[in-house]
Write a protein that holds these residues in place. Structure first.
Motif, PDB file in Angstrom:
ATOM      1  N   GLU A   1       0.924  -1.141   0.058  1.00  0.00           N
ATOM      2  CA  GLU A   1      -0.012  -0.014  -0.041  1.00  0.00           C
ATOM      3  C   GLU A   1       0.734   1.240  -0.044  1.00  0.00           C
ATOM      4  O   GLU A   1       0.554   2.203  -0.462  1.00  0.00           O
ATOM      5  N   MET A   2       2.022   1.438   0.694  1.00  0.00           N
ATOM      6  CA  MET A   2       2.719   2.387   0.495  1.00  0.00           C
ATOM      7  C   MET A   2       3.398   2.612  -0.634  1.00  0.00           C
ATOM      8  O   MET A   2       3.487   3.902  -1.099  1.00  0.00           O
ATOM      9  N   MET A   3       3.923   1.594  -1.381  1.00  0.00           N
ATOM     10  CA  MET A   3       4.161   1.650  -2.680  1.00  0.00           C
ATOM     11  C   MET A   3       3.289   2.039  -3.774  1.00  0.00           C
ATOM     12  O   MET A   3       3.532   2.938  -4.347  1.00  0.00           O
ATOM     13  N   LEU A   4       2.112   1.697  -3.514  1.00  0.00           N
ATOM     14  CA  LEU A   4       1.015   2.042  -4.490  1.00  0.00           C
ATOM     15  C   LEU A   4       1.008   3.722  -4.153  1.00  0.00           C
ATOM     16  O   LEU A   4       0.777   4.544  -4.943  1.00  0.00           O
ATOM     17  N   SER A   5       0.673   4.163  -2.992  1.00  0.00           N
ATOM     18  CA  SER A   5       0.387   5.533  -2.458  1.00  0.00           C
ATOM     19  C   SER A   5       1.673   6.452  -3.086  1.00  0.00           C
ATOM     20  O   SER A   5       1.101   7.640  -3.294  1.00  0.00           O
ATOM     21  N   SER A   6       2.708   5.997  -2.920  1.00  0.00           N
ATOM     22  CA  SER A   6       3.850   6.895  -3.298  1.00  0.00           C
ATOM     23  C   SER A   6       4.142   6.880  -4.693  1.00  0.00           C
ATOM     24  O   SER A   6       4.979   7.758  -5.202  1.00  0.00           O
ATOM     25  N   GLY A   7       3.519   6.134  -5.416  1.00  0.00           N
ATOM     26  CA  GLY A   7       3.767   5.983  -7.049  1.00  0.00           C
ATOM     27  C   GLY A   7       4.893   4.961  -7.504  1.00  0.00           C
ATOM     28  O   GLY A   7       5.418   5.051  -8.480  1.00  0.00           O
ATOM     29  N   THR A   8       5.621   4.613  -6.382  1.00  0.00           N
ATOM     30  CA  THR A   8       6.478   3.528  -6.509  1.00  0.00           C
ATOM     31  C   THR A   8       6.229   2.411  -7.484  1.00  0.00           C
ATOM     32  O   THR A   8       7.058   1.882  -8.328  1.00  0.00           O
ATOM     33  N   ILE A   9       5.073   1.935  -7.370  1.00  0.00           N
ATOM     34  CA  ILE A   9       4.340   1.136  -8.463  1.00  0.00           C
ATOM     35  C   ILE A   9       3.091   1.567  -8.691  1.00  0.00           C
ATOM     36  O   ILE A   9       2.584   2.255  -8.124  1.00  0.00           O
ATOM     37  N   LEU A  10       2.692   1.165  -9.906  1.00  0.00           N
ATOM     38  CA  LEU A  10       1.265   1.807 -10.456  1.00  0.00           C
ATOM     39  C   LEU A  10       0.153   0.934 -10.035  1.00  0.00           C
ATOM     40  O   LEU A  10      -1.157   1.230 -10.155  1.00  0.00           O
ATOM     41  N   ASP A  11       0.397  -0.618  -9.914  1.00  0.00           N
ATOM     42  CA  ASP A  11      -0.724  -1.571  -9.861  1.00  0.00           C
ATOM     43  C   ASP A  11       0.122  -2.783  -8.941  1.00  0.00           C
ATOM     44  O   ASP A  11       1.251  -2.547  -8.887  1.00  0.00           O
ATOM     45  N   ARG A  12      -0.712  -3.419  -8.453  1.00  0.00           N
ATOM     46  CA  ARG A  12      -0.295  -4.631  -7.592  1.00  0.00           C
ATOM     47  C   ARG A  12       0.741  -5.617  -8.642  1.00  0.00           C
ATOM     48  O   ARG A  12       1.596  -6.381  -8.064  1.00  0.00           O
ATOM     49  N   LYS A  13       0.391  -5.607  -9.854  1.00  0.00           N
ATOM     50  CA  LYS A  13       1.225  -6.306 -10.768  1.00  0.00           C
ATOM     51  C   LYS A  13       2.599  -6.004 -10.962  1.00  0.00           C
ATOM     52  O   LYS A  13       3.452  -6.868 -11.395  1.00  0.00           O
ATOM     53  N   MET A  14       2.937  -4.747 -10.321  1.00  0.00           N
ATOM     54  CA  MET A  14       4.208  -4.277 -10.451  1.00  0.00           C
ATOM     55  C   MET A  14       5.110  -4.568  -9.256  1.00  0.00           C
ATOM     56  O   MET A  14       6.272  -4.000  -8.974  1.00  0.00           O
ATOM     57  N   ILE A  15       4.618  -5.433  -8.483  1.00  0.00           N
ATOM     58  CA  ILE A  15       5.503  -6.079  -7.493  1.00  0.00           C
ATOM     59  C   ILE A  15       6.116  -7.020  -7.930  1.00  0.00           C
ATOM     60  O   ILE A  15       5.899  -8.239  -8.395  1.00  0.00           O
ATOM     61  N   TYR A  16       7.579  -6.632  -8.060  1.00  0.00           N
ATOM     62  CA  TYR A  16       8.500  -7.629  -8.938  1.00  0.00           C
ATOM     63  C   TYR A  16       9.271  -8.378  -8.215  1.00  0.00           C
ATOM     64  O   TYR A  16      10.435  -8.940  -8.686  1.00  0.00           O
ATOM     65  N   TRP A  17       9.294  -8.390  -6.664  1.00  0.00           N
ATOM     66  CA  TRP A  17      10.033  -8.951  -5.739  1.00  0.00           C
ATOM     67  C   TRP A  17      10.174 -10.747  -6.578  1.00  0.00           C
ATOM     68  O   TRP A  17       9.459 -11.101  -6.974  1.00  0.00           O
TER      69      TRP A  17
END
Length: 367
Positions: A200-216
């Motif tokens: 949620e932090m990454m989404l709200s900060s614009g670090t990712i645009l959607d959950r599919k961009m969790i590339y871990w």
């Protein structure tokens, strides 16, 4: 849990190249259309020179191996019908400075928001999905897998050349890939709630645009009830992909056995894991690695043998131990994709020799 009943599926990403020059060609839409006519559903990737093939869900590694062979053979034929060559390689050995982005709204949005990270790609990996009962288990299994991820990277390293030169790394793909803010090894998470808070932090900060961009490199799958291991280059051969799948499944099963016994995964520090990753990307199978559990430096081959020993109870339970031992011995004797690329290039310093080696390995054993 019974390792023989644990489900496993594979996603392989491929490069489409010019048959003459080996340079990436923007034909993923055309090849996917041809494959569709043959009953094969392929996924378009971020760049127009890439495609992804997905297997069915399997419990038997031999059946998975057969499907991988059939998929590569069929997709290569579809590529040939569109004047393209299918290559199982982590990065284009020869490439322009920019690769066209696939024309879908999501991919265009990623390219607009992440600049050259979205354009300078053509990076191809392999994702292994193992069935898991719930997200909490998936997060805890991810904690267990974190220390083993560098070894899986070293085993499958297949991106030693880029733009016609040696990179100095067995897996240059992994070095480039970790420039994305959501890529690389995940943090150690205490719970699925902890995991979700980070997302949620990454989404709200614009670090990712959607959950599919969790590339871990290991994560609960976005689309399936699985834990997804994403650390590897696309392996050079189908046998190496099947070996990777068998090892990942067995390691997941061992993690679940530890969880069932009440044992908590070791929280390997991020700095130690970063060092282990770098050594794995640099050396592949050829040199030393860092054991994240005790920080000792040992030959990668020794550490991989330790991983197989760790996974042995699950491998034997599933009937996979003989296949893993034989496939591992074969890749040690023959070399993985990075080794084969470098051997081909150093003979005459000709990238064309590398392309031919990669193309041969892509369909090796596929009939």
């Amino acid at each position: 849990m019974d390792a023989g009943r644990a489900t496993v599926g594979v996603e392989e990403e491929f490069l489409l190249a010019d048959p003459g020059t080996g340079a990436p060609v923007a034909k993923n839409v055309e090849v996917a259309r041809t494959a569709k006519e043959s009953g094969i559903d392929l996924q378009l990737e971020l760049t127009r020179c890439q495609l992804e093939a997905n297997t069915a869900v399997h419990t038997d590694i031999a059946a998975l191996h057969r499907e991988l062979r059939e998929l590569r053979r069929s997709i290569a034929a579809c590529a040939e019908r569109n004047d393209a060559r299918l290559l199982a390689v982590g990065i284009p050995p020869t490439a322009p400075t920019e690769v066209p982005v696939t024309d879908t709204p999501r991919y265009q949005r990623i390219a607009d928001n992440f600049g050259m990270l979205g354009h300078e790609q053509g990076l191809s990996g392999c994702h292994i999905h193992v069935g898991i009962p719930d997200r909490e288990t998936a997060v805890q299994v991810g904690n267990y897998l974190r220390p083993w991820l560098p070894l899986l990277l070293a085993l499958t390293a297949n991106s030693a050349l880029y733009r016609g030169v040696e990179t100095g790394y067995a897996s240059w793909r992994s070095i480039l890939w970790r420039r994305w803010p959501s890529a690389g090894p995940p943090p150690y998470f205490s719970s699925s709630r902890d995991y979700d808070a980070m997302v949620e932090m990454m989404l709200s900060s614009g670090t990712i645009l959607d959950r599919k961009m969790i590339y871990w490199d290991v994560r609960p799958s976005i689309s399936f009830p699985t834990v997804e291991v994403r650390v590897s280059d696309i392996p050079a051969t189908v046998e190496e992909t099947a070996l990777l799948a068998a090892l990942v499944r067995a390691t997941v099963v061992m993690a679940r056995k530890s969880l069932a016994a009440g044992r908590i995964a070791p929280a390997v520090p991020a700095g130690v894991l970063r060092a282990a990753y770098w050594k794995a990307a640099r050396s592949g199978l050829a040199g030393d690695g860092v054991d994240p559990f005790d920080c000792h430096v040992e030959p990668i081959r020794t550490l991989l043998g330790r991983l197989i020993d760790h996974a042995a109870p699950a491998l034997e339970e599933a009937g996979d131990r003989q296949f893993v031992d034989e496939a591992f011995a074969a890749v040690l004797a023959r070399g993985n994709g990075a080794h084969r690329q470098l051997a081909a290039f150093r003979a005459r310093r000709d990238v064309g020799d590398v392309i031919r080696e990669v193309a041969g390995a892509t369909l090796e054993g596929c009939g």
